[in-house]
Every structure is written in structure tokens, then in C-alpha cells.
Enzyme design. Structure first.
Site, PDB file in Angstrom:
ATOM      1  N   ASP A 109      78.911 -25.377 -51.610  1.00  0.00           N
ATOM      2  CA  ASP A 109      78.184 -25.419 -50.338  1.00  0.00           C
ATOM      3  C   ASP A 109      77.000 -26.375 -50.401  1.00  0.00           C
ATOM      4  O   ASP A 109      76.521 -26.754 -51.473  1.00  0.00           O
ATOM      5  CB  ASP A 109      77.709 -24.026 -49.933  1.00  0.00           C
ATOM      6  CG  ASP A 109      76.907 -23.316 -51.027  1.00  0.00           C
ATOM      7  OD1 ASP A 109      77.092 -23.652 -52.216  1.00  0.00           O
ATOM      8  OD2 ASP A 109      76.104 -22.424 -50.698  1.00  0.00           O
ATOM      9  N   GLU A 167      76.835 -20.300 -52.497  1.00  0.00           N
ATOM     10  CA  GLU A 167      75.968 -20.142 -53.668  1.00  0.00           C
ATOM     11  C   GLU A 167      74.505 -20.159 -53.270  1.00  0.00           C
ATOM     12  O   GLU A 167      73.694 -19.420 -53.835  1.00  0.00           O
ATOM     13  CB  GLU A 167      76.260 -21.262 -54.675  1.00  0.00           C
ATOM     14  CG  GLU A 167      75.578 -21.077 -56.026  1.00  0.00           C
ATOM     15  CD  GLU A 167      74.157 -21.632 -56.091  1.00  0.00           C
ATOM     16  OE1 GLU A 167      73.431 -21.279 -57.025  1.00  0.00           O
ATOM     17  OE2 GLU A 167      73.795 -22.432 -55.198  1.00  0.00           O
ATOM     18  N   GLU A 168      74.175 -20.995 -52.290  1.00  0.00           N
ATOM     19  CA  GLU A 168      72.770 -21.180 -51.933  1.00  0.00           C
ATOM     20  C   GLU A 168      72.129 -19.916 -51.345  1.00  0.00           C
ATOM     21  O   GLU A 168      70.919 -19.730 -51.449  1.00  0.00           O
ATOM     22  CB  GLU A 168      72.618 -22.337 -50.945  1.00  0.00           C
ATOM     23  CG  GLU A 168      73.014 -23.705 -51.502  1.00  0.00           C
ATOM     24  CD  GLU A 168      72.071 -24.205 -52.586  1.00  0.00           C
ATOM     25  OE1 GLU A 168      71.074 -23.532 -52.880  1.00  0.00           O
ATOM     26  OE2 GLU A 168      72.337 -25.284 -53.144  1.00  0.00           O
ATOM     27  N   ARG A 206      71.269 -22.094 -73.136  1.00  0.00           N
ATOM     28  CA  ARG A 206      70.653 -21.171 -74.089  1.00  0.00           C
ATOM     29  C   ARG A 206      71.252 -19.785 -73.868  1.00  0.00           C
ATOM     30  O   ARG A 206      71.766 -19.480 -72.784  1.00  0.00           O
ATOM     31  CB  ARG A 206      69.136 -21.120 -73.916  1.00  0.00           C
ATOM     32  CG  ARG A 206      68.659 -20.489 -72.610  1.00  0.00           C
ATOM     33  CD  ARG A 206      67.152 -20.336 -72.603  1.00  0.00           C
ATOM     34  NE  ARG A 206      66.675 -19.669 -71.396  1.00  0.00           N
ATOM     35  CZ  ARG A 206      65.401 -19.327 -71.195  1.00  0.00           C
ATOM     36  NH1 ARG A 206      64.497 -19.612 -72.103  1.00  0.00           N
ATOM     37  NH2 ARG A 206      65.053 -18.713 -70.083  1.00  0.00           N
TER      38      ARG A 206
END
Length: 357
Positions: A109, A167-168, A206
Site C-alpha cells: 500500500d 500495512e500503513e 537484529r
């Protein structure tokens, strides 16, 4: 287009290594085949990325994007599932040989933005732009699907390609899961990537939290005659949790990439911190008063300790009898990398780079 080519090349070369197994030395001819196919399809992927950039779609409206993705995956011969959790798309590459089940996820998106683009292929959808790189992420995932499809005879197991909408606004991943994503796929491991303004050719990760977490902490009391002092007490209490000094170099985002204090240095100043947004919200009803603000931390333990610590301090104060509750009224999903898997794949990547160097 340097960022697309570098990111695509690194990930296309690394993923077959991951699928084939990091414990053994992989035939170097595999890497040559990967690179050859990468070079062959690169220009076509640039066109796909530019097309997505020209026609961006905000969260929940990614219909054209999803259609393009599904058509591409279908052309590769993959099993394709659409409309998962909205506009989500899944492609399945099955080798029919027993092996690991690896998934690659990409977001798709764009963001609402009134800023005009500065490229020849700028957005034609008014008020929408790909300014977070999801067009690049999608193009990379499609490139990986293409290359691995061409390597199918050399692979084992199953590869899943997950194209996540929304996602946003933090809704897409949960929507896909709620809509049966893991009834369709059964991955042992899931990988993803994002682009960011860091030195070319650098892949950074990480174990545990990859980014800081953000939550809204909310403290509610029964309303009383001393509400004004109660509000000030609570603001001071929450503010005291901040571990970063107001004049710290931390606040200058230009220092994020500083080689001595930035994210790339093991002694970076951007770790083990808590910050508090100084802009508080106060809500009042006839019987209740609530004080809230955003708080962030780069450390999971520090974030988990916040609510018990606030409750303890309030119970030790003169406002203990009026306390209704301390809670997180908003929680943003945060990336939390599997610690053992991250270490294992970091070692695999080092071995992989030694083999191709």
C-alpha cells in the site's frame, strides 16, 4: 534505480542459499544462475516498480496493485490466492520435494500525500504516493518469485510469497490472519525486507524488536475536587519515565546514520531508551478524568515495566483511592524477530558472502 538493483541482487542471492541450507556449501553455479536471471529480468522489474509508483493505492484500496501481482505470479505457474484479508495476495511455489517451508512477505500500500513527485513516473492518483518504498518491496518480491521459479528444479520444500495490504494503518497483517492465511500456508520461517536511507549494499537486522514500540498510555481517575493537581501529578509522573535528555543528539534524526552514534554502530545512542510525548490529552466526563500520551521504547522489558511502575507510584501517592486504571489504549504492532532464527540466518549470510566474494 541503484537501491532496487542492490536490494534485489542481495536478497535474490541470499534466499536460495537460505532455502538450500546454510550448513552446507552451496554450489557456486547456483549463485551464477541467480545473478544471470536477476540481470535478465531487472529492466522488467524496474517497469513494474515504476508502474506501481505511477498508480499508488492507499491502505484498503490496493485492487489494481493486487491484480498486477496476481497476474505476475500466475504467469510464473504459481498457485495463487487473492482477496485475503481485503486485497492480500499469496503465491505458492511448490517443488514437491520434502524440505523447509519458507515465506517472503512484502507490503503493497501507499500513503496519502499532497506533495508532488519529482520523477518522470510520478503518481497519477491525486493525493496518493509511494513514499515509504512499498512499490520497491513489491517489485523485489516479484523478482524473487521469478528467479526461484526458474530455479525450481534445484530447490526443495515450498516457498510462499505473501503480499500484504494495509500495512500503513496496521490492519493488513491481522486481517490476512483472521481471513485464514495460515490455513493456506504453513511456513517454518518468514522473511521480509524494507528499504531505508542507509549506505548502499547494507543489510541490517537484529534479534527481538527491530524498531522501537509506540503505545498510548492512559491513566484514569474518579473525578474529584483536586482534579487539576491530579492532572499535573500524572503528567509529571509519566514524563519522568523518559530516559533521554531534552538536549540530546538523539532528537536530531540526521544522527541516525552517524557512524559513531547512529544505528550502524554497536554503541549507538538509539538503544535502551524510553521517550514520552510532551503533548498530553485530558478527557473529562461527569465522573471520570483520563490523562494520556504516546510513549515509546526500544527495549521490550522497559516497555513491559511501564504499567506496573505507574500503578506502583500512584498507589504510593495521595491519589491512590481515586485510581480507576492504568492501561495502553493504543498498541502498535511491532516487529519482533525470532532470536535464534535471526542469529542463524545472520551466520548464514556471512557464510554466503564469503562464498560469492
Amino acid at each position: 534505480m541503484n537501491i532496487l538493483k542492490i536490494a534485489l541482487s542481495l536478497q535474490l542471492l541470499f534466499l536460495p542459499f537460505t532455502i538450500l541450507g546454510q550448513s552446507a556449501r552451496v554450489d557456486p553455479t547456483v549463485h551464477k544462475v541467480v545473478q544471470q536471471r536477476t540481470d535478465q529480468i531487472f529492466d522488467s522489474l524496474v517497469k513494474i516498480r515504476r508502474d506501481l509508483h505511477t498508480y499508488p493505492e492507499v491502505s484498503g484500496q490496493e485492487k489494481r496493485t493486487a491484480k498486477k501481482i496476481a497476474e505476475f505470479l500466475t504467469s510464473l505457474g504459481l498457485e495463487v490466492h487473492t482477496d485475503i484479508g481485503g486485497n492480500g495476495v499469496v503465491g505458492i511455489l511448490e517443488t514437491n520435494i520434502k524440505g523447509r517451508r519458507i515465506a517472503w512477505r512484502a507490503d503493497m500500500d501507499a500513503l496519502a500525500s499532497e506533495i508532488a513527485g519529482d520523477v518522470a513516473f510520478k503518481s497519477k492518483n491525486e493525493g496518493v504516493r509511494h513514499i515509504c518504498g512499498h512499490d520497491v518491496n513489491t517489485a523485489i518480491a516479484l523478482g524473487i518469485a521469478d528467479v526461484l521459479s526458474n530455479l525450481k528444479e534445484d530447490l526443495k520444500g515450498t516457498v510462499y510469497f505473501i503480499f500484504q495490504p494495509s500495512e500503513e494503518n496496521y490492519k493488513g497483517a491481522k486481517a490476512m490472519m483472521d481471513d485464514g492465511l495460515f490455513d493456506i500456508i504453513n511456513p517454518d520461517e518468514i522473511y521480509a525486507s524494507h528499504i531505508t536511507p542507509m549506505p548502499e549494499g547494507l543489510i541490517a537486522t537484529r534479534p527481538g524488536w527491530l524498531f522501537a514500540d509506540y503505545k498510548i498510555v492512559k491513566i484514569s481517575y474518579r473525578k474529584s475536587s483536586d482534579s487539576r493537581s491530579k492532572i499535573q501529578f500524572t503528567k509529571d509522573l509519566i514524563s519522568s519515565l523518559q530516559t533521554v535528555e531534552p538536549d540530546s543528539k538523539f532528537w536530531d534524526t540526521g544522527n541516525l546514520l552517524d557512524p559513531t552514534i547512529g544505528l550502524g554502530n554497536p554503541n549507538t545512542i538509539y538503544k535502551g531508551y524510553r521517550t514520552v510525548n510532551p503533548n498530553f490529552t485530558v478527557e473529562e466526563t461527569d465522573n471520570q478524568i483520563s490523562i494520556s500520551t504516546f510513549i515509546s521504547s526500544s527495549d521490550e522489558k522497559k516497555m513491559d515495566s511501564i504499567l506496573p511502575l505507574l500503578e506502583q507510584k500512584i498507589h504510593e501517592s495521595s491519589y491512590a483511592d481515586d485510581l480507576i486504571g492504568v492501561e495502553y489504549s493504543f498498541q502498535r504492532p511491532v516487529i519482533s524477530n525470532d532470536k535464534e532464527l535471526t542469529k542463524k540466518q545472520s551466520t548464514a549470510f556471512l557464510l554466503f558472502t564469503e562464498q560469492i566474494s
